[in-house]
Design an enzyme around this catalytic site. Structure first.
Site, short mmCIF file in Angstrom:
data_model
loop_
_atom_site.label_atom_id
_atom_site.label_comp_id
_atom_site.label_asym_id
_atom_site.label_seq_id
_atom_site.Cartn_x
_atom_site.Cartn_y
_atom_site.Cartn_z
N HIS A 274 0.83 -1.21 0.00
CA HIS A 274 0.00 0.00 0.00
C HIS A 274 0.86 1.25 0.00
O HIS A 274 2.06 1.19 0.29
CB HIS A 274 -0.84 0.07 1.28
CG HIS A 274 -1.79 -1.05 1.47
ND1 HIS A 274 -3.09 -0.99 1.08
CD2 HIS A 274 -1.62 -2.28 2.02
CE1 HIS A 274 -3.71 -2.13 1.38
NE2 HIS A 274 -2.83 -2.92 1.95
N HIS B 215 -2.53 -3.39 -3.52
CA HIS B 215 -3.92 -3.17 -3.12
C HIS B 215 -4.82 -2.99 -4.34
O HIS B 215 -5.98 -3.41 -4.35
CB HIS B 215 -3.96 -1.91 -2.22
CG HIS B 215 -5.25 -1.68 -1.51
ND1 HIS B 215 -5.51 -0.52 -0.83
CD2 HIS B 215 -6.36 -2.46 -1.37
CE1 HIS B 215 -6.74 -0.60 -0.32
NE2 HIS B 215 -7.27 -1.75 -0.63
N LYS C 203 -8.70 1.05 -6.72
CA LYS C 203 -7.89 2.14 -6.18
C LYS C 203 -6.57 2.18 -6.91
O LYS C 203 -6.16 1.18 -7.50
CB LYS C 203 -7.58 1.88 -4.70
CG LYS C 203 -8.78 1.94 -3.80
CD LYS C 203 -8.38 1.60 -2.37
CE LYS C 203 -9.63 1.60 -1.52
NZ LYS C 203 -9.62 2.43 -0.38
N CYS D 250 -3.77 2.73 -5.27
CA CYS D 250 -2.84 2.23 -4.25
C CYS D 250 -2.22 0.92 -4.69
O CYS D 250 -2.96 0.00 -5.03
CB CYS D 250 -3.61 2.07 -2.94
SG CYS D 250 -2.65 1.37 -1.60
ZN ZN Z 1 -3.99 0.50 0.01
#
Ligand code: ZN
Length: 141
Positions: free
Chosen positions: A10, A115, A121, A123
């Site tokens: 992350h 992630h 996302k 991330c």
């Molecule tokens: Zn994350």
């Protein structure tokens, strides 16, 4: 100890150059209702690896994947305008590699995922597979 079958990477979604302490991160995550920092390890801009929550505890970092994973985050992930970007310093790149190697020494040759493979996302804002090479298969528990 929990069974560990993957490492999930992350970013903290903070702007490049912004200092972030573990206490600050812990306060944010507690506000979200987490018991502690959501991640197990956090890599600072200078490459220092800080402890988040105890590794024996399930993380709170990736929905549906917390029970058997280790959450590893680097501080950063947003550019000066707040857009997702790979803001890792060279020290963070190196420290992430070391952290993954140490965790694999302890828990076996577990795969490393971003992630963004499990959630819509950006991330962690870089291509985890490109960085960590071909991944062994996750053990299905
Ligand atoms: Zn994350």
């Amino acid at each position: 100890m929990r069974a560990i079958n993957e490492i999930i990477i992350h970013c903290t979604a903070t702007k490049a150059g912004r200092e972030l302490t573990i206490d600050e991160l812990r306060a944010w995550h507690k506000q979200k209702g987490f018991k502690d920092v959501g991640y197990h390890y956090v890599v600072m801009p200078d490459g220092e690896i800080k402890n988040g929550r105890p590794i024996t505890m399930c993380g709170a970092h990736c929905k549906g994947h917390n029970a058997n994973s280790i959450g590893l985050a680097y501080v950063g992930g947003l550019d000066a305008n707040g857009k997702p970007a790979d803001t890792r310093t060279q020290q963070q790149r190196d420290a992430l590699k070391v952290a993954v190697q140490v965790l694999r020494d302890v828990f076996g040759d577990v795969p490393v995922h971003g992630h963004n493979e499990y959630a819509n996302k950006a991330c962690p804002c870089f291509d985890v597979h490109k960085e960590f090479g071909k991944q062994p298969k996750s053990n299905q528990l």
